[in-house]
Design a protein around this motif. Structure first.
Motif, PDB file in Angstrom:
ATOM      1  N   ASP A 132       0.648  -1.393   0.155  1.00 27.06           N
ATOM      2  CA  ASP A 132       0.390  -0.017  -0.276  1.00 27.06           C
ATOM      3  C   ASP A 132       1.208   1.216  -0.120  1.00 27.06           C
ATOM      4  OD1 ASP A 132       0.381   0.579   2.832  1.00 27.06           O
ATOM      5  OD2 ASP A 132      -1.393   0.156   3.302  1.00 27.06           O
ATOM      6  N   ALA A 133       1.850   1.358  -0.185  1.00 25.25           N
ATOM      7  CA  ALA A 133       3.591   2.092   0.167  1.00 25.25           C
ATOM      8  C   ALA A 133       3.994   2.199  -1.416  1.00 25.25           C
ATOM      9  CB  ALA A 133       4.513   2.542   1.587  1.00 25.25           C
ATOM     10  N   GLY A 134       3.409   1.416  -2.220  1.00 27.72           N
ATOM     11  CA  GLY A 134       4.137   1.066  -3.433  1.00 27.72           C
ATOM     12  C   GLY A 134       4.691   0.290  -3.866  1.00 27.72           C
ATOM     13  N   ALA A 135       5.781  -0.862  -2.401  1.00 29.65           N
ATOM     14  CA  ALA A 135       6.182  -2.020  -3.072  1.00 29.65           C
ATOM     15  C   ALA A 135       5.310  -2.880  -4.007  1.00 29.65           C
ATOM     16  CB  ALA A 135       6.367  -2.663  -1.618  1.00 29.65           C
ATOM     17  N   ASP A 136       5.995  -4.096  -4.487  1.00 27.51           N
ATOM     18  CA  ASP A 136       5.572  -4.791  -5.361  1.00 27.51           C
ATOM     19  C   ASP A 136       4.921  -5.677  -4.440  1.00 27.51           C
ATOM     20  OD1 ASP A 136       5.604  -6.619  -7.872  1.00 27.51           O
ATOM     21  OD2 ASP A 136       6.781  -7.694  -6.445  1.00 27.51           O
ATOM     22  N   HIS A 137       4.874  -5.880  -3.157  1.00 31.35           N
ATOM     23  CA  HIS A 137       4.026  -6.811  -2.446  1.00 31.35           C
ATOM     24  C   HIS A 137       5.040  -7.040  -1.225  1.00 31.35           C
ATOM     25  CE1 HIS A 137       8.201  -8.846  -3.302  1.00 31.35           C
ATOM     26  NE2 HIS A 137       8.281  -9.573  -1.662  1.00 31.35           N
ATOM     27  N   ASP A 138       4.334  -6.986  -0.357  1.00 25.90           N
ATOM     28  CA  ASP A 138       4.940  -6.723   1.101  1.00 25.90           C
ATOM     29  C   ASP A 138       5.167  -8.138   1.831  1.00 25.90           C
ATOM     30  OD1 ASP A 138       2.698  -5.006   2.429  1.00 25.90           O
ATOM     31  OD2 ASP A 138       0.543  -6.442   1.109  1.00 25.90           O
ATOM     32  N   VAL A 139       6.364  -7.444   3.014  1.00 24.85           N
ATOM     33  CA  VAL A 139       7.166  -8.383   3.467  1.00 24.85           C
ATOM     34  C   VAL A 139       8.062  -8.014   5.154  1.00 24.85           C
ATOM     35  CG1 VAL A 139      10.028  -9.275   3.030  1.00 24.85           C
ATOM     36  CG2 VAL A 139       8.972  -7.655   1.364  1.00 24.85           C
ATOM     37  N   PHE A 140       7.419  -9.289   5.881  1.00 19.70           N
ATOM     38  CA  PHE A 140       7.641  -8.901   7.310  1.00 19.70           C
ATOM     39  C   PHE A 140       9.214  -9.954   7.594  1.00 19.70           C
ATOM     40  CE2 PHE A 140       3.579  -9.500   5.311  1.00 19.70           C
ATOM     41  CZ  PHE A 140       2.616  -8.290   6.292  1.00 19.70           C
ATOM     42  N   LEU A 141       9.971  -9.005   8.284  1.00 26.79           N
ATOM     43  CA  LEU A 141      10.852  -9.532   9.355  1.00 26.79           C
ATOM     44  C   LEU A 141      10.036 -10.349  10.005  1.00 26.79           C
ATOM     45  CD1 LEU A 141      14.272  -9.715   9.313  1.00 26.79           C
ATOM     46  CD2 LEU A 141      13.727  -8.340  11.019  1.00 26.79           C
ATOM     47  N   VAL A 142      10.474 -11.419  10.170  1.00 23.60           N
ATOM     48  CA  VAL A 142       9.602 -12.526  11.126  1.00 23.60           C
ATOM     49  C   VAL A 142      11.715 -12.890  12.267  1.00 23.60           C
ATOM     50  CG1 VAL A 142       8.571 -14.476  12.209  1.00 23.60           C
ATOM     51  CG2 VAL A 142       8.225 -13.437   9.348  1.00 23.60           C
ATOM     52  N   GLU A 143      11.381 -12.473  13.514  1.00 23.40           N
ATOM     53  CA  GLU A 143      12.489 -12.567  14.472  1.00 23.40           C
ATOM     54  C   GLU A 143      11.898 -13.584  14.755  1.00 23.40           C
ATOM     55  OE1 GLU A 143      15.442  -9.142  14.762  1.00 23.40           O
ATOM     56  OE2 GLU A 143      13.150  -8.517  14.688  1.00 23.40           O
ATOM     57  N   TYR A 144      12.550 -14.885  15.818  1.00 22.68           N
ATOM     58  CA  TYR A 144      11.992 -15.851  16.570  1.00 22.68           C
ATOM     59  C   TYR A 144      13.340 -16.245  17.299  1.00 22.68           C
ATOM     60  CZ  TYR A 144      13.006 -17.711  12.292  1.00 22.68           C
ATOM     61  OH  TYR A 144      13.897 -18.296  11.009  1.00 22.68           O
ATOM     62  N   GLY A 145      12.943 -16.213  18.235  1.00 21.62           N
ATOM     63  CA  GLY A 145      13.517 -17.195  19.596  1.00 21.62           C
ATOM     64  C   GLY A 145      13.152 -19.079  18.951  1.00 21.62           C
ATOM     65  N   ALA A 146      14.478 -19.925  20.318  1.00 22.31           N
ATOM     66  CA  ALA A 146      13.712 -20.723  20.660  1.00 22.31           C
ATOM     67  C   ALA A 146      11.997 -21.240  20.989  1.00 22.31           C
ATOM     68  CB  ALA A 146      14.761 -21.589  21.654  1.00 22.31           C
ATOM     69  N   ALA A 147      11.569 -22.304  21.189  1.00 17.38           N
ATOM     70  CA  ALA A 147      10.642 -22.827  21.589  1.00 17.38           C
ATOM     71  C   ALA A 147      11.256 -23.076  22.935  1.00 17.38           C
ATOM     72  CB  ALA A 147       9.860 -23.646  20.752  1.00 17.38           C
ATOM     73  N   THR A 148      10.379 -22.653  24.190  1.00 16.93           N
ATOM     74  CA  THR A 148       9.971 -22.512  25.021  1.00 16.93           C
ATOM     75  C   THR A 148       9.022 -24.074  25.512  1.00 16.93           C
ATOM     76  OG1 THR A 148       8.283 -21.680  25.768  1.00 16.93           O
ATOM     77  CG2 THR A 148       9.884 -20.281  25.608  1.00 16.93           C
ATOM     78  N   ILE A 149       9.159 -24.713  24.764  1.00 16.28           N
ATOM     79  CA  ILE A 149       8.541 -26.179  25.170  1.00 16.28           C
ATOM     80  C   ILE A 149       8.713 -27.344  24.274  1.00 16.28           C
ATOM     81  CG2 ILE A 149       7.062 -25.803  27.080  1.00 16.28           C
ATOM     82  CD1 ILE A 149       4.889 -26.070  25.005  1.00 16.28           C
ATOM     83  N   ASP A 150       8.485 -28.613  24.607  1.00 10.67           N
ATOM     84  CA  ASP A 150       8.735 -29.285  23.306  1.00 10.67           C
ATOM     85  C   ASP A 150       7.691 -29.580  21.811  1.00 10.67           C
ATOM     86  OD1 ASP A 150       9.531 -30.923  21.312  1.00 10.67           O
ATOM     87  OD2 ASP A 150       9.981 -33.245  22.536  1.00 10.67           O
ATOM     88  N   ALA A 151       7.443 -27.868  21.362  1.00 14.73           N
ATOM     89  CA  ALA A 151       6.493 -27.726  20.271  1.00 14.73           C
ATOM     90  C   ALA A 151       6.740 -29.372  19.806  1.00 14.73           C
ATOM     91  CB  ALA A 151       7.180 -26.878  19.611  1.00 14.73           C
ATOM     92  N   ALA A 152       8.226 -30.374  18.758  1.00 14.58           N
ATOM     93  CA  ALA A 152       8.129 -30.832  18.016  1.00 14.58           C
ATOM     94  C   ALA A 152       7.316 -32.375  19.110  1.00 14.58           C
ATOM     95  CB  ALA A 152       9.380 -31.620  17.946  1.00 14.58           C
ATOM     96  N   ALA A 153       6.419 -32.720  19.666  1.00 21.11           N
ATOM     97  CA  ALA A 153       5.902 -33.330  20.251  1.00 21.11           C
ATOM     98  C   ALA A 153       4.861 -33.039  20.383  1.00 21.11           C
ATOM     99  CB  ALA A 153       6.222 -33.894  21.963  1.00 21.11           C
ATOM    100  N   ALA A 154       4.062 -31.821  20.339  1.00 15.48           N
ATOM    101  CA  ALA A 154       2.057 -31.918  20.768  1.00 15.48           C
ATOM    102  C   ALA A 154       2.553 -30.507  20.010  1.00 15.48           C
ATOM    103  CB  ALA A 154       2.425 -32.034  22.183  1.00 15.48           C
ATOM    104  N   PRO A 155       2.384 -29.949  18.356  1.00 15.20           N
ATOM    105  CA  PRO A 155       2.817 -29.112  18.426  1.00 15.20           C
ATOM    106  C   PRO A 155       0.774 -27.989  18.011  1.00 15.20           C
ATOM    107  CG  PRO A 155       2.720 -30.360  16.574  1.00 15.20           C
ATOM    108  CD  PRO A 155       2.576 -31.125  17.685  1.00 15.20           C
ATOM    109  N   VAL A 156       0.126 -28.340  18.302  1.00 17.80           N
ATOM    110  CA  VAL A 156      -1.366 -28.103  18.481  1.00 17.80           C
ATOM    111  C   VAL A 156      -1.817 -27.925  20.054  1.00 17.80           C
ATOM    112  CG1 VAL A 156      -1.714 -28.225  16.299  1.00 17.80           C
ATOM    113  CG2 VAL A 156      -2.568 -29.626  17.893  1.00 17.80           C
ATOM    114  N   ASP A 157      -3.182 -27.297  19.968  1.00 14.82           N
ATOM    115  CA  ASP A 157      -3.796 -27.543  21.118  1.00 14.82           C
ATOM    116  C   ASP A 157      -3.243 -26.774  22.564  1.00 14.82           C
ATOM    117  OD1 ASP A 157      -4.823 -30.727  20.355  1.00 14.82           O
ATOM    118  OD2 ASP A 157      -5.469 -29.272  19.582  1.00 14.82           O
ATOM    119  N   ARG A 158      -2.635 -26.333  22.352  1.00 17.24           N
ATOM    120  CA  ARG A 158      -2.207 -24.700  23.512  1.00 17.24           C
ATOM    121  C   ARG A 158      -2.391 -23.374  23.321  1.00 17.24           C
ATOM    122  NH1 ARG A 158       2.860 -25.963  21.370  1.00 17.24           N
ATOM    123  NH2 ARG A 158       3.223 -27.642  21.870  1.00 17.24           N
TER     124      ARG A 158
END
Ligand code: 1MF
Length: 194
Positions: free
Chosen positions: A168-194
């Motif tokens: 909306d400010a004239g760029a070709d498309h929208d871009v987001f810089l996503v900065e992330y830390g380490a998962a604080t619990i074992d997300a691999a074991a149960a990635p949903v239902d929390r």
């Protein structure tokens, strides 16, 4: 968009503001449907009217509502039995983001009227990536910020999102810089239902 989207909008509004406010918003949006069917495709215009009317009735900028809706969408779909889509998306936030197009393609196999946005990840590092967002729809970029926050909660991963390039400010498309830390619990074991 599929009715599931309108149902999620309804769920967000009624859970925070109650049924009467939702009825007012529907009237203001001139939406006659008593209820939405999740598997039925509705005109995009109906969803835009609901968001516009909610912005007027609640006196909140539409961008803020879209941001709140993005976060709610992740929570709502994960809780309402669509957790499978998140499970097949990967065990970590960056893995999930890199799989988004594949996940949408899987949904589209069963729901041919789906018109999903496209996401591309570049500059993928240990702690950040750039997320490129291309949508067949206009004006929904604020939702992506909320979606990313919701995914951060789902994957128990602290996340900071910066909207670095704006269509909306004239760029070709929208871009987001996503900065992330380490998962604080074992997300691999149960990635949903929390
Ligand atoms: O075209 C569509 O109807 C449509 C509907 C929902 C397209 C995309 C989406 C999902 N998308 C919503 C914002 C769209 C913004 C745009 O067009 O630019 C969010 C995509 C997303 C992004 C980041 C992280 C997670 C995301 O979504 C996960 C997701 C995606 C699709 C579904 C659920 C979770 C989904 C599930 C069932 C659907 C439709 C979409 O339809 C059904 C299927 C079975 C039974 C009932 C409804």
């Amino acid at each position: 968009m599929y009715g599931l989207v309108n149902i999620a909008v309804q769920d967000l509004v009624t859970s925070r503001f109650g049924q009467d406010t939702w009825d007012t918003i529907k009237r203001e949006a001139q939406v006659e449907d008593d209820m939405f069917l999740s598997m039925e495709a509705y005109p995009d215009d109906l969803t835009y009217r609901l968001v516009g009317a909610a912005s007027t009735v609640l006196n909140v900028p539409a961008a803020d509502l879209l941001d709140a809706f993005g976060e709610h969408w992740v929570k709502f779909t994960a809780a309402e039995g669509y957790g499978e889509f998140f499970r097949m998306g990967g065990a970590t936030l960056p893995a999930f983001l890199q799989n988004l197009d594949r996940m949408h393609a899987r949904v589209a196999l069963s729901f041919p009227d789906l018109r999903p946005p496209f996401f591309r990840c570049t500059d993928v590092g240990e702690r950040s990536l750039s997320l490129h967002y291309h949508s067949p729809r206009e004006g929904l970029a604020p939702m992506v910020t909320g979606l990313l926050r919701g995914l951060g909660t789902l994957f128990a991963t602290p996340v900071t999102v910066t909207h670095t390039e704006r269509k909306d400010a004239g760029a070709d498309h929208d871009v987001f810089l996503v900065e992330y830390g380490a998962a604080t619990i074992d997300a691999a074991a149960a990635p949903v239902d929390r």
